[in-house]
Design an enzyme around this catalytic site. Structure first.
Site, PDB file in Angstrom:
ATOM      1  N   ASP A 531      -7.399   8.922   3.157  1.00 24.61           N
ATOM      2  CA  ASP A 531      -8.347   9.797   2.342  1.00 24.61           C
ATOM      3  C   ASP A 531      -7.733  11.070   1.482  1.00 24.61           C
ATOM      4  O   ASP A 531      -6.429  11.312   1.793  1.00 24.61           O
ATOM      5  CB  ASP A 531      -9.417  10.355   3.825  1.00 24.61           C
ATOM      6  CG  ASP A 531      -8.348  11.196   4.805  1.00 24.61           C
ATOM      7  OD1 ASP A 531      -7.655  12.125   4.323  1.00 24.61           O
ATOM      8  OD2 ASP A 531      -8.352  10.551   5.992  1.00 24.61           O
ATOM      9  N   GLU A 611      16.302 -15.566  -6.350  1.00 22.37           N
ATOM     10  CA  GLU A 611      15.318 -14.700  -5.796  1.00 22.37           C
ATOM     11  C   GLU A 611      16.029 -13.359  -6.206  1.00 22.37           C
ATOM     12  O   GLU A 611      15.178 -12.146  -6.653  1.00 22.37           O
ATOM     13  CB  GLU A 611      15.013 -14.946  -4.548  1.00 22.37           C
ATOM     14  CG  GLU A 611      14.020 -15.997  -4.447  1.00 22.37           C
ATOM     15  CD  GLU A 611      13.776 -16.388  -2.930  1.00 22.37           C
ATOM     16  OE1 GLU A 611      12.435 -16.781  -2.369  1.00 22.37           O
ATOM     17  OE2 GLU A 611      14.666 -16.178  -1.978  1.00 22.37           O
TER      18      GLU A 611
END
Ligand code: GLA
Length: 729
Positions: A531, A611
């Site tokens: 928030d 990777e």
């Protein structure tokens, strides 16, 4: 000047670049709301209509005039007991046991700069960027005074509202309900867009008709919550991403909140945003004041996309603070999904070695480094480094890591205590509990009463002692349960939830003052306290404990309606994903994590050679785009809750650079081609795709779109970097 007061008709006008907000002091001193929307001139008091409406009360001031009713008139801050039967912004229980609050105009004041709220987060701006309007209202009988505060950020198209409630009478009163903003609309059919969720699946947009009657949502969990985000959008029925009128309200608060919308008998709509009224009875002795946290308002006449941009800019530039506000964030490697509680100093050092090799800037030692903490049942509150577990001191570990050229960060959860901890054994009364009852457990932990100064000070000292042991440049502040035992030993039940939040803010303010260069990342089981209140202290927040790239496209989509990408914590994690068991390519995980503050949450040791090379390239790519991602304009190009793909775009301020991103969410045999239309580019400019050298006109990409390759693969992702080309084609 953004704020005007017209003495003749007693009208206040608040103007921003594209919007106007108007209200009027009427003949009886009521403050009536006149208008909020696209910019207008003149007074809008002609919009007020007066008819004799049965069963709608008339104030005695109106005499025999039965056409004047508070039940029908649009108001700025409606109290209870005036004949208005819609939801009230303010409910006061008076010293004489009545629940009435009849607020009338007393005075006002207009000044330069933006008001601040003591002890609470709020939008800030310099003297030239904002103006403040204060309007004082009073109930003549109880002598309760209400100061309405309006901040106008003209260039940002932002208006903020907050309220101070003061008991100027001689007896004690109790505030039973308090909103910081009320918006009354005399006409219009609106959709209500709110953001519901749960742990690991936060901020799903829900769009529904704001029909007759009330819709109420909020939190009683002590935090703003995973379940409902403290924000709302009201959109006219036909409003889309690019067209139509819409209003946003973002509550700058991290605790219990309530949002109510109500369509009344005449089709008028009221929206209230403020403190949750359950578990709230705030006593005010004479001369005491309650400050209601701020609500940020904005209006867009150009659809939801523009509304989002206004909130993004406001939160990025006028809520977030600290060294990292406008700086590129370090790419980090977090130990949580790499090792959980099973690590020692060498494990963390090895992660740092891997980070150095892969080009990652920082390693974060997550939960498990303190007290007795080998699982989540013990140790919280004992903020002493477990040197036995680490096999070294914190200082020496940080030094070794720094000497690799890697920064170091650490995890804390200051508001919590485990019953199995030295702190709890010494101070069981420091945990929130209702006298005579056993406290409710969550994740097997209790919540410390942060409203108490001695509790905060003890924890603050303990945390500072840790942070002072080395060059710690990042802290992840976690909070891993909902609060239930609202009771403060000092003040009883009614103010516990609010005072708790003020205590957390006080702690955060002290921490950020003492360590101004520290990068703080907020977290509450991922996005349970995502928030604008927390963003004032923590310029990034871990968006969700769900790191699955496919789920994340939806979580980040919902988040983007109100919050900027610069606050969204987002990492690449291992496959199969630990939360969903789904496996998607490293490329897709990278593209999705790049719509946030990028990082990794895996053990690089377990990656293959190929990777590792891909990760190195990913980090290089992210750093190339970081500026554009963090400060560019963000466009939602699809609705991944419904569409076959998730697509989004970043465009630089000068519109000479853009980064287009898409993840295919559906895969079918003989699949039809999806075309995605871009936005925000310059029409007559030629853009070059950096990877292929292919050139396109901006207008072509925006009008006809671009075909997404069809591949026999699950969830493929594509990124396209577009750069303005000087020559035409
Ligand atoms: C929460 C956080 C995770 C991790 C754990 C540690 O769930 O969201 O990222 O830090 O706590 O216990």
């Amino acid at each position: 000047m953004a704020i005007y007061y017209q003495q003749e008709n007693r009208v206040f006008s608040l103007h921003t670049e594209h919007t106007t907000y108007q209200m009027k002091i009427d003949d009886f001193g009521f403050l009536l709301h006149l208008y909020y929307g696209g910019k207008i001139s003149g007074s809008m008091d002609y919009l007020l209509t007066y008819y004799d409406r049965g069963f709608s009360g008339n104030p005695s001031d109106a005499g025999d005039d039965r056409t004047y009713s508070m039940d029908v008139l649009p108001q700025e801050y409606p109290g209870m007991g005036t004949g208005d039967y819609r939801g009230s912004a303010l409910v006061i229980h008076n010293a004489d046991e009545s629940d009435c609050c009849d607020l009338r105009y007393v005075s006002h004041n207009i000044r330069k700069g933006k008001y601040a709220l003591e002890g609470l987060p709020a939008v800030y701006a310099n003297q030239e960027e904002a103006q403040t309007l204060e309007i004082l209202l009073e109930d003549a009988v109880s002598r309760v005074q209400v100061q309405l505060l309006y901040g106008v950020l003209e260039q940002e198209d932002i208006i903020t509202r907050s309220v101070k409630i003061r008991n100027c009478g001689t007896g004690s009163v109790t505030v039973e309900k308090a909103a910081s903003a009320c918006l009354d609309f005399v006409t219009g059919d609106y959709d209500l867009i709110s953001f519901w969720g749960r742990h690991m699946m936060e901020r799903n947009p829900q769009r529904r008709e704001a029909g007759y009657g009330s819709h109420v949502f909020g939190s009683r969990r002590g935090t703003s919550s995973h379940q409902h985000n403290p924000a709302v959008i009201l959109a006219e029925k036909d409003t889309t991403e690019e067209h139509g009128n819409c209003y946003g309200m973002v509550f700058v608060y991290s605790g219990n909140f309530m949002c109510e919308t109500e369509k009344d008998q005449f089709g008028q709509t009221r929206v209230l945003m403020g403190l949750q009224s359950d578990c709230f009875h705030y006593p005010l002795e004479p001369e005491e004041t309650l400050v209601v946290p701020e609500t940020i308002l904005s209006f867009s006449g150009e659809g939801l996309g523009e509304l989002s941009n206004r909130f993004h800019r406001c939160i990025r530039e006028h809520i977030c603070r600290g060294r990292y506000r406008n700086r590129l964030r370090p790419v980090l490697l977090n130990s949580w999904e790499a090792a959980y509680f099973d690590f020692n100093g060498e494990t963390i050092y090895k992660l740092a070695e891997e980070a150095a090799e892969l080009g990652i800037d920082m390693v974060v030692m997550d939960d498990g480094w303190f007290g007795k903490r080998d699982d989540d049942n013990s140790g919280l509150g004992d903020w002493q480094v477990n040197e036995q577990k680490l096999g070294c001191t914190l200082g020496s570990l940080v030094e070794r890591i720094n000497s690799l050229g890697v920064k170091f960060g650490i995890w804390i959860e200051p508001e919590m205590v485990s019953e199995d901890s030295n702190l709890y054994r010494e101070h069981p009364d420091w945990a929130l509990r209702i006298p005579g009852r056993k406290p409710v457990r969550g994740r097997n932990q209790l919540v410390l009463d942060f409203a108490r100064k001695e509790v905060r000070e003890y924890i603050f000292d303990a945390i500072c002692k840790v942070l002072d042991q080395g060059n710690i440049e990042y802290v992840k502040w976690d909070m891993n349960r909902s609060i239930s035992d609202f009771y403060s030993i000092e003040n009883g039940q009614g103010r516990a939830a609010y005072d708790y939040m003020l205590g957390v803010y006080d702690f955060l303010e002290k921490l950020t003052n003492r360590y101004p260069d520290l990068l703080l990342e907020g977290c509450s089981g991922g996005g349970g306290r995502f928030d604008a209140g927390m963003m004032y202290y923590t310029s990034q927040i871990w968006c969700s404990d769900n790191t699955d790239a496919v789920d994340r496209t939806r979580i980040q989509y919902g988040t983007s309606f109100l919050y900027p990408v610069s606050v969204v914590g987002s990492h690449v994690s291992a496959v199969p994903n630990h939360q969903t068991g789904r496996s998607v390519s490293l490329n897709t995980r990278g593209v999705v994590a790049m719509a946030g503050t990028f990082g990794y949450e895996l053990s690089p040791e377990k990656l293959s050679k190929e990777e590792r090379e891909e990760v190195k390239e990913q980090v290089r790519q992210y750093k190339r785009y970081a500026e554009l991602i963090q400060s560019g304009t963000y466009y939602r190009l699809s609705n991944p809750m419904e569409d076959a793909y998730a697509a989004w775009l970043f465009v630089s301020e000068g519109r000479e650079r853009a980064l287009f991103n898409v993840v295919m969410l559906e895969n079918h045999g003989n699949m039809a081609v999806s075309y995605v239309k871009l936005r925000g580019l310059k029409k007559d400019t030629v853009y070059e795709d950096a990877a292929t050298g292919k050139c396109y006109y901006g207008c072509a990409l925006m009008e006809a779109g671009i075909p997404i390759p069809v591949r026999q693969e699950e969830y493929p992702a594509y990124q396209m970097e577009l750069t303005e080309k000087r020559e035409r084609i």
